[in-house]
Design a protein around this motif. Structure first.
Motif, PDB file in Angstrom:
ATOM      1  N   PRO A 171       8.973  14.550   0.976  1.00  0.00           N
ATOM      2  CA  PRO A 171       8.418  13.387   0.252  1.00  0.00           C
ATOM      3  C   PRO A 171       8.612  12.097   1.042  1.00  0.00           C
ATOM      4  O   PRO A 171       9.635  11.883   1.692  1.00  0.00           O
ATOM      5  CB  PRO A 171       9.236  13.372  -1.050  1.00  0.00           C
ATOM      6  N   LEU A 172       7.609  11.250   0.984  1.00  0.00           N
ATOM      7  CA  LEU A 172       7.640   9.973   1.690  1.00  0.00           C
ATOM      8  C   LEU A 172       8.188   8.877   0.782  1.00  0.00           C
ATOM      9  O   LEU A 172       7.867   8.834  -0.408  1.00  0.00           O
ATOM     10  CB  LEU A 172       6.230   9.581   2.159  1.00  0.00           C
ATOM     11  N   PRO A 173       9.008   7.982   1.309  1.00  0.00           N
ATOM     12  CA  PRO A 173       9.540   6.879   0.485  1.00  0.00           C
ATOM     13  C   PRO A 173       8.466   5.828   0.234  1.00  0.00           C
ATOM     14  O   PRO A 173       7.503   5.721   0.995  1.00  0.00           O
ATOM     15  CB  PRO A 173      10.684   6.327   1.339  1.00  0.00           C
ATOM     16  N   PRO A 174       8.624   5.032  -0.820  1.00  0.00           N
ATOM     17  CA  PRO A 174       7.659   3.944  -1.068  1.00  0.00           C
ATOM     18  C   PRO A 174       7.675   2.939   0.077  1.00  0.00           C
ATOM     19  O   PRO A 174       8.700   2.700   0.708  1.00  0.00           O
ATOM     20  CB  PRO A 174       8.157   3.317  -2.375  1.00  0.00           C
ATOM     21  N   ALA A 175       6.515   2.364   0.341  1.00  0.00           N
ATOM     22  CA  ALA A 175       6.400   1.362   1.398  1.00  0.00           C
ATOM     23  C   ALA A 175       7.105   0.076   0.990  1.00  0.00           C
ATOM     24  O   ALA A 175       7.240  -0.234  -0.202  1.00  0.00           O
ATOM     25  CB  ALA A 175       4.935   1.086   1.701  1.00  0.00           C
ATOM     26  N   ILE A 176       7.569  -0.669   1.976  1.00  0.00           N
ATOM     27  CA  ILE A 176       8.286  -1.929   1.757  1.00  0.00           C
ATOM     28  C   ILE A 176       7.388  -3.081   2.190  1.00  0.00           C
ATOM     29  O   ILE A 176       6.749  -3.025   3.256  1.00  0.00           O
ATOM     30  CB  ILE A 176       9.600  -1.955   2.561  1.00  0.00           C
ATOM     31  N   PRO A 177       7.284  -4.154   1.384  1.00  0.00           N
ATOM     32  CA  PRO A 177       6.421  -5.287   1.763  1.00  0.00           C
ATOM     33  C   PRO A 177       6.857  -5.903   3.082  1.00  0.00           C
ATOM     34  O   PRO A 177       8.035  -5.870   3.458  1.00  0.00           O
ATOM     35  CB  PRO A 177       6.609  -6.281   0.601  1.00  0.00           C
ATOM     36  N   GLY A 178       5.876  -6.472   3.799  1.00  0.00           N
ATOM     37  CA  GLY A 178       6.174  -7.171   5.046  1.00  0.00           C
ATOM     38  C   GLY A 178       6.874  -8.486   4.775  1.00  0.00           C
ATOM     39  O   GLY A 178       7.138  -8.862   3.634  1.00  0.00           O
ATOM     40  N   GLU A 179       7.147  -9.199   5.814  1.00  0.00           N
ATOM     41  CA  GLU A 179       7.887 -10.444   5.686  1.00  0.00           C
ATOM     42  C   GLU A 179       6.971 -11.605   5.306  1.00  0.00           C
ATOM     43  O   GLU A 179       5.793 -11.619   5.641  1.00  0.00           O
ATOM     44  CB  GLU A 179       8.593 -10.774   7.006  1.00  0.00           C
ATOM     45  N   VAL A 180       7.558 -12.554   4.578  1.00  0.00           N
ATOM     46  CA  VAL A 180       6.870 -13.811   4.310  1.00  0.00           C
ATOM     47  C   VAL A 180       7.136 -14.733   5.489  1.00  0.00           C
ATOM     48  O   VAL A 180       8.293 -14.975   5.834  1.00  0.00           O
ATOM     49  CB  VAL A 180       7.367 -14.457   3.001  1.00  0.00           C
ATOM     50  N   THR A 181       6.068 -15.213   6.093  1.00  0.00           N
ATOM     51  CA  THR A 181       6.231 -16.046   7.285  1.00  0.00           C
ATOM     52  C   THR A 181       5.690 -17.449   7.033  1.00  0.00           C
ATOM     53  O   THR A 181       4.787 -17.649   6.232  1.00  0.00           O
ATOM     54  CB  THR A 181       5.490 -15.435   8.488  1.00  0.00           C
TER      55      THR A 181
END
Length: 504
Positions: A171-181
């Motif tokens: 199973p694949l883990p949930p994706a994590i949001p990118g950074e706020v720049t």
């Protein structure tokens, strides 16, 4: 038996759901894709066939039919590869059909089965959240899609990883949001020598999102001033950042899934075509005016733009959106931008310098600025002359307020406007105010009313021009921290509108 997977087709910033149906039936072995696919979608069968072969999965000797429903909706792009492959794998009983039906998938397949990033992951995630489905996308798109917190996003590097996820092997883990720049500009207003009036106009324009035009000879500092505008604008709010990022997602402009809080600053060249500025072309993609949504559209050499291009700016300036109508597409994009235009006073640029002006002066100036129509000029709130800076002034120490100081005043004024329009979502800044709301926020005393009426009659202000003066005056009052609009605020607003000998 018919198996189903789900994906999206893009209409502007809207992601419309598409059901990918797969049927295996007896007959001559074939692989057909129907449902109004474009060339990239039709070629998906070869990419899917090669990707499955790379994993030693053979297609059955049957007739394979893929239907993209609704069939009358044009399907464009390579992101249909992954949902077609998933529907086919479900039909082959390699992955559970019920798991596939609970997902929205998008992604392009390489011939070795790896997943290639595609555009539009952010609006696709919003569509998946609306349908209460899981989004499956390439790993490079996961950080972008994960910004939609209501959606469960699974990002995979290859089709094999997707299969292992659905079969429970890995199973694949949930994706994590990118950074706020936040992109630092590194340009300070104090670098611009002189031009205090232009700096003041720039501050007012930034505070109320008013359109602005600068006219001056070459080298006077028009581009320098415009380049420092992003530094004094407040960062995007979370809602604005999401709106802007959805458009940039469709254009492939999001870097590594990060969402920027810096307002867009777009500066297309005057040779740009109408589809490049307004939107259109293949698939009716967003143009520069939409990419500048919630930010700045800087048009240098303003009169040099095509007349057709300039006239198409009139609708989005008024409505905050643009409709791109083509024979095979009719889409709407948001385009609430701040227009900053710059122009020379004439073709040669030296109309005000008797020693350098051409022999056609002064008539050449009227002809050159006359390329900008009266209705378009009427929509520009602030008009200023940017005179040349004396050589002796170039060696003087930096003067005026720094970018940080001006930015603080602009942010304070924007905060006042945010509170003022909290109950009216359609209005965010003073430039949006109209109707009863405009009357409410710009109630004038007898002195101010008498002054404005005299100005309107004396200089022939149009109804639009009259209201735009009120909006600018309200912004000036906000910068002063004044509760009511007074005559000095009106006088300054009028001075910017009547500064040039051009239509009001």
């Amino acid at each position: 038996m018919v198996t189903r997977a789900y994906t999206v087709a893009f209409e502007g910033v809207d992601a419309r759901p598409v059901e990918v149906q797969c049927a295996l039936s007896p007959g001559m072995p074939s692989f057909a894709i129907v449902g109004l696919p474009d060339k990239a979608v039709s070629e998906a069968r070869e990419r899917v066939r090669a990707a499955l072969a790379a994993m030693s999965i053979a297609l059955p000797s049957k007739k394979i039919t893929i239907n993209l429903s609704p069939a009358d909706l044009p399907k464009e792009g390579s992101h249909f590869d992954l949902p077609i492959a998933l529907a086919l794998l479900a039909a082959l009983d390699i992955i559970p059909a019920e798991e596939v039906e609970g997902t929205v998938a998008l992604g392009e397949l390489s011939l070795d089965g790896s997943l290639v990033p595609v555009i539009g992951a952010l609006p696709a995630a919003m569509a998946a959240a609306d349908d209460d489905r899981i989004l499956v996308c390439p790993s490079a798109c996961g950080a972008e899609a994960a910004w939609v917190t209501a959606a469960h996003v699974i990002a995979a590097r290859s089709l094999a990883a997707v299969i292992q996820h659905f079969t429970g092997q890995s199973p694949l883990p949930p994706a994590i949001p990118g950074e706020v720049t936040t992109d630092p500009t590194g340009r300070d207003l104090r670098d611009v020598k002189g031009q205090e009036r232009a700096k003041r106009a720039l501050e007012i324009a930034a505070a109320g999102r008013h359109h602005m035009m600068m006219i001056g000879s070459p080298g006077a500092g028009k581009s320098m001033l415009a380049a420092r505008l992003p530094g004094i604008l407040p960062p995007l709010s979370p809602l604005e950042a999401l709106e802007t990022s959805m458009i940039h997602s469709l254009s492939g402009l999001l870097n590594e899934g990060g969402i920027s809080r810096t307002r867009p600053f777009r500066e297309p060249h005057h040779t740009a075509s109408m589809p490049a500025i307004v939107g259109g072309g293949r698939g009716a993609k967003p143009g520069e005016i939409s990419l500048a949504h919630n930010g700045v559209l800087f048009l240098d050499e303003f009169p040099e733009f095509s007349r057709n291009v300039l006239e198409t700016l009139r609708q989005p300036i008024e409505t905050g959106e643009v409709v791109v109508a083509r024979a095979n597409a009719h889409v709407k994009y948001p385009s609430r931008f701040m227009l900053v235009a710059a122009a020379n006073p004439c073709k040669c640029g030296y109309l005000t310098d008797a020693n350098r002006a051409c022999n056609r002066a002064p008539g050449c100036g009227a002809d050159y600025i006359g390329r900008i129509s009266g209705p378009l000029m009427d929509r520009i709130d602030l008009r200023i002359e940017v005179p040349p800076v004396a050589y002796s002034d170039l060696d003087l120490p930096d003067s005026g307020d720094s970018t940080a100081t001006v930015a603080a005043r602009v942010t304070a004024a924007r905060d006042l406007q945010a509170a003022r329009f909290a109950d009216t979502p359609a209005m965010r800044v003073n430039a949006d105010a109209e109707g009863a709301m405009l009357e409410q926020i710009t109630t004038l005393d007898s002195e101010g009313r008498e002054f404005l009426v005299k100005v309107a009659e004396r200089f022939g202000l149009s109804a639009r021009g009259y209201h735009r003066v009120l909006r600018v005056a309200r912004t000036i009052a906000d910068l002063d921290g004044a509760e009511h609009v007074r005559k000095p605020h009106l006088a300054e607003a009028v001075s910017y509108r009547l500064a040039l000998s051009i239509p009001n």
